[in-house]
Design a protein around this motif. Structure first.
Motif, short mmCIF file in Angstrom:
data_model
loop_
_atom_site.label_atom_id
_atom_site.label_comp_id
_atom_site.label_asym_id
_atom_site.label_seq_id
_atom_site.Cartn_x
_atom_site.Cartn_y
_atom_site.Cartn_z
N PHE A 482 -33.63 -9.76 23.76
CA PHE A 482 -33.26 -8.96 22.60
C PHE A 482 -32.56 -7.66 23.01
N THR A 483 -32.89 -7.14 24.18
CA THR A 483 -32.20 -5.95 24.67
C THR A 483 -30.72 -6.27 24.91
N PHE A 484 -30.44 -7.42 25.52
CA PHE A 484 -29.06 -7.82 25.74
C PHE A 484 -28.35 -8.12 24.41
N THR A 485 -29.08 -8.70 23.48
CA THR A 485 -28.50 -8.97 22.16
C THR A 485 -28.03 -7.68 21.51
N ASN A 654 -34.52 -18.65 22.90
CA ASN A 654 -34.17 -17.78 24.03
C ASN A 654 -34.96 -16.46 23.96
N ALA A 655 -36.05 -16.47 23.21
CA ALA A 655 -36.92 -15.28 23.09
C ALA A 655 -37.76 -15.14 24.36
N VAL A 656 -37.16 -14.51 25.37
CA VAL A 656 -37.74 -14.42 26.71
C VAL A 656 -37.92 -12.95 27.10
N PHE A 657 -39.04 -12.66 27.77
CA PHE A 657 -39.34 -11.30 28.25
C PHE A 657 -39.75 -11.40 29.71
N LEU A 658 -39.14 -10.61 30.58
CA LEU A 658 -39.44 -10.64 32.01
C LEU A 658 -40.02 -9.30 32.46
#
Length: 942
Positions: A482-485, A654-658
């Motif tokens: 979501f940051t990249f979005t 694609n709701a991914v958090f690393l």
């Protein structure tokens, strides 16, 4: 002269079309800001009133059985409605319901200008916590004897409207003109309200504000210089304090001297004077805030050095400022300069806000509402701190557009520089004796090349049992899809409103378009976005297929990984994809950033163009930083860090958090923080485990510093004030299923609720257990209201308020209710701890800590899990007794506390309290007897 009719309706439900009808009407007419006419009547609805409506309003079927119908009442109401100005609290509901009833009796409905006091309040009272009529009445001092009765609600709504209308009249002209433009699509007809105001002479009103460029602000109020009386030293003050100077009580009548408080004051002043670090466990009731503020103030002024006070959270930071600092100022013979400093993104950027007001054609309702709120707020605030604002749900995204940040700071080129809220806060901090901040900013300051906090050598770390956890979070890195979005939504390649297109227009204006291959830049941006979408989709699928995932605290699937140990075609494809993104980004970001820098240096840009260019450069640099995080998280590995991925099982594909975090932070804190400070005081009510500080010394990296270790004894008499009950007829957790254990808990809780009379707090370690027990208890027919976190609608703060307002209730809470909950006196007399608070398995950081402990030759359970659980347990235990007059019972439904060797460690960490073991029914008799004795004792006092 305008006439406004205020209407409130009570109905059988929310839908006229589904058969719901009016059961009561309240109407009030306002002329010249005065209530001149009232009307109220029950209405015969022709249908039965639902039970929940009766519970809400108090209106019963017998109240309306002989009441007139709406058609009989309407002729009396019709004359009032001819004012054509319709006011209501949530106007859409009352307006539509009234119109439907008027149509149903064959009358032509009048046309109204509508005014919604909910909407008006949100805009004109932007700092209120809630916009419910009851809350506003309480906060504004209106009499509201019968909430949810139409006549009472209409009266209060009328008083509220008068107040809001008068506030609108007192706003500066500039603000009103902005509001006119923003509020065209609002429920309230702002034009009808504002136009007559603007036609009047406004010079005297306008001169009350600071007008600059396109905005009107609150005039700045500078604080007086602090005056120090050198005749009184800290030593003199302490002697006076110990003697219980009567003047202190006269100055602040609510102050209650507490045992151990002066011991803590002296310990802190001595540690500061001798340049020593110290660990101080100050039990509940010590009054530790004042105990560290007083010596900090004396030391700062005597030595002309600032002292930093760090709390765990922003609300605790604000609590110090609003509650404890006024007491401090009353105690001391001199004025202490106090500053609050938060992260930069907490402050409004007036430059960005000014620019945002020029574009609103595509804004959503929430964004327009937020802009309107901020317009009012800047005429009231001295701080520009977002914590003062009550933003709508969609307002947080807009705040990200107008918050202050370093990368878009134009410095001397910014005409708003002298009025910048962030720089004001920093300047105030530079001149302050005491600087109140939070752990997150304190730790961010360690990593920042440009210091945020003024130089300091002495600090107080309050709620220090959280310091290690906060340090771990801030010394790691993370990124997510979501940051990249967000970045690409701002860039919007190919679209007129996007930053890339705006940059292209700027380059063309100054004939700089040849300086960069813009078509290639746009194409590269689109390619990177597509690659990122694919990368996050592949990561999502990779985690989804893994069998060894766990559930995180927020309900996501969590998978711990080490990049070089992952196998398979899909993982290799992910790495190849991320490498492509990395190389594409390097070729894309650098030319754009260089272009911005060169253009700023070589072209005479106007202020708006400079701001845009700074904002664009910031956006690219932020993207570059997060792309670098993505590369490090997936293609690099440090054995001292733990890495994991979280995905939303029910979210986008694609709701991914690393994430990656240091496994241990002690060495980092020792090298980067404690070594550079003369004296750091770490304090909390829960620092020791089994009466020693060994666990904290190790985790915080303090072993080599030899800090002072001080335990302040509790001022409460637990022998008299409390009882700890350990039921023996609970099943062993390991011998039954989770559901069976929940059933047993529910049976025991039902008996406790039935037999005891006070309010009860029940602490759970998991939401699943809370939900199951809530269902079972309700099935058992308990007639006491159950307020359950995550089930009863509302925030933690709202649930607490609801609990306090109830004469008797049971509150079910999980993690956030184990601490920071203050329920003194009759607000809480029964505390139930369902399970010992061991951290649930599967948390990546915990797993990594356990593995490291094992590899280092320690017992992971005794070295990591047990100390953490004991500290959490002590926090929960501390919810019950909050003052010397409190009393209550604690029931622990986890047999492990009395049947295991380690269970004794929990009891050893508590103050001296009578512990009673036995079957629940026997314990209930003891609890009832104990409760009765205290009720009788309190009655005698009265």
């Amino acid at each position: 002269m305008e006439r406004y009719v205020v209407i409130d309706l009570e109905t059988t439900g929310h839908s006229f079309k589904k058969g719901d009808r009016i059961i009561q009407i309240g109407a009030v007419v306002i002329e010249n800001e005065q209530i001149v006419e009232r009307f109220a009547s029950f209405i015969q609805p022709g249908i039965k009133i639902p039970e929940f409506i009766t519970e809400l309003t108090g209106i019963r079927d017998e109240d309306v059985v002989n009441a007139p119908t709406f058609s009989e009442v309407y002729p009396l109401l019709k004359e009032m409605l001819e004012s054509r100005h319709f006011v209501a609290h949530n106007v859409l509901f009352d307006y539509s319901f009234l119109i439907e009833h008027i149509k149903a009796i064959g009358e032509a409905p009048p046309r109204f200008y509508c005014y919604d006091t909910v909407e008006l309040s949100r805009i004109l009272l932007p700092q209120e916590e809630s916009y419910k009529l009851g809350h506003l009445a309480e906060q504004l001092g209106f009499t509201h004897d019968r909430p949810h009765q139409a006549d009472s609600d209409a009266e209060v709504t009328a008083e509220l409207f008068i107040l809001l209308h008068n506030k609108l009249k007192a706003l500066p002209t500039t603000t009103l003109k902005h509001l006119q433009k923003l509020t065209k699509n609002f429920r309230t007809d702002f034009t009808r309200l504002i136009t007559p105001i603007l036609l009047k002479e406004r010079f005297e009103i306008d001169q009350n504000y600071d007008h600059f460029r396109a905005l009107s602000l609150k005039k700045r109020v500078d604080e007086e210089e602090a005056l120090f009386s050198s005749s009184l030293t800290f030593g003199d003050f302490i002697q006076t304090f110990k003697m219980g100077d009567v003047q202190m009580k006269n100055v602040f009548h609510l102050y209650e001297k507490r045992q151990g408080q002066e011991q803590m004051m002296e310990a802190i002043y001595d540690a500061f004077s001798q340049n020593e670090h110290a660990l101080i466990e100050a039990s509940t009731g010590t009054g530790k805030s004042l105990a560290y503020l007083i010596p900090s103030a004396f030391y700062s002024i005597e030595h002309n050095q600032p002292v930093v006070i760090s709390t765990q959270t922003i609300p605790l930071q604000d609590q110090l400022l609003t509650k404890d600092i006024p007491i401090l100022q009353n105690f001391l013979p001199f004025t202490v300069r106090v500053a609050v400093l938060k992260g930069r993104n907490h402050y409004l950027c007036l430059s960005k806000f000014e620019q945002s007001l020029t574009t609103f054609s595509d804004d959503s309702y929430d964004i327009c509402l937020t802009k309107a709120q901020i317009l009012i707020w800047i005429t009231e605030t001295q701080t520009g701190d977002v914590e003062e604002l009550s933003l709508p749900s969609g307002g947080n995204a807009y705040w990200n557009e107008v918050k202050s940040d370093a990368s878009t700071d134009l410095g001397a080129y910014n005409p708003w520089m002298s009025r910048c809220f962030y720089y004001r806060a920093k300047k105030k901090a530079q001149q302050a004796h005491l600087i109140i901040t939070n752990h997150a900013l304190l730790l961010t300051d360690l990593q920042n090349s440009q210091s945020i906090l003024p130089a300091y050598k002495h600090a107080i770390i309050d709620e220090a049992h959280h310091f290690e956890e906060v340090a771990s979070n801030h010394l790691g890195v993370s990124t997510d899809y979501f940051t990249f979005t967000y970045f690409f939504q701002r860039l919007a390649p190919g679209l007129d409103y996007g930053s890339l297109e705006r940059l292209k227009s700027l380059l063309m204006k100054y004939s700089w378009i040849k300086e960069i291959d813009f078509t290639k830049a746009e194409e590269r941006c689109i390619t990177i976005k597509e690659e990122l979408d694919e990368a996050f989709r592949m990561i999502y699928r990779y985690v989804e297929k893994k069998q060894d995932t766990n559930q995180s605290d927020v309900g996501r699937m969590s998978y711990r990984y080490q990049s070089y140990q992952e196998k398979g075609q899909m993982w290799n494809a992910i790495l190849e994809n991320v490498m492509r993104i990395h190389f594409l980004s390097r070729e894309w970001c650098k030319p754009l950033v260089n272009l911005c820098v060169t253009m700023q240096e070589q072209v005479e840009l106007n202020y708006e163009e400079k701001s845009f260019l700074a904002d664009f450069k910031s956006l690219i640099e932020q993207y570059d930083q997060h792309e670098q995080y993505l590369y490090e998280l997936l293609l690099e590995s440090d054995p001292n860090y733990v890495y994991w991925i979280e995905i939303e099982p029910k979210g986008a594909r694609n709701a991914v958090f690393l994430y990656c975090r240091p496994i241990e932070v002690g060495e980092i804190l020792a090298d980067q923080f404690f070594t550079s400070k003369n004296s750091v005081i770490l304090t909390s009510a829960t620092l020791t485990v089994s009466q020693t500080f060994d666990y904290q010394l190790e985790k915080l990296g303090l072993n080599d510093f030899g800090p002072k270790e001080i335990m302040i004894p509790t001022s409460f008499d637990y022998e008299k004030q409390a009882r700890l009950f350990l039921p023996t007829d609970m099943p062993s957790i390991k011998e039954v299923s989770e559901r069976e254990f929940a059933v047993e808990v529910s049976i025991k809780l039902t008996r406790l609720i039935e037999e005891t009379t006070g309010k009860m707090l029940v602490l759970f370690t998991s939401f699943d257990m809370l939900r199951n027990v809530n269902e079972f208890v309700k099935d058992m027919g308990v007639d006491v209201p159950i307020i359950a976190q995550g089930i009863t609608t509302g925030s933690r703060l709202k649930l607490m308020k609801l609990f306090k307002q109830s004469e008797r209730a049971v509150l079910f809470g999980t993690s956030s209710f184990w601490e920071g909950v203050d329920l003194p006196g009759k607000d809480l007399t029964q505390l139930v701890i369902v399970r010992l608070p061991f951290a649930p398995p599967g948390q990546p950081t915990l797993e990594a800590k356990l593995e490291k402990a094992k590899n280092d030759g320690y017992n992971p359970f005794l070295y990591v899990s047990l100390p953490q659980a004991i500290i959490r347990f002590k926090q929960g235990f501390g919810r019950l007794i909050r003052s010397k007059d409190d009393y209550g019972c604690i029931f622990i439904l986890d047999k492990r506390i009395s049947t295991t060797t380690y269970g004794k460690k929990f009891l050893e960490s508590l103050p001296n309290i009578p512990v009673i073991t036995g079957k629940l029914e026997t314990l209930l008799s003891e609890a009832i007897k104990f409760e009765g004795e205290h009720v009788h004792e309190n009655d005698q006092r009265k």
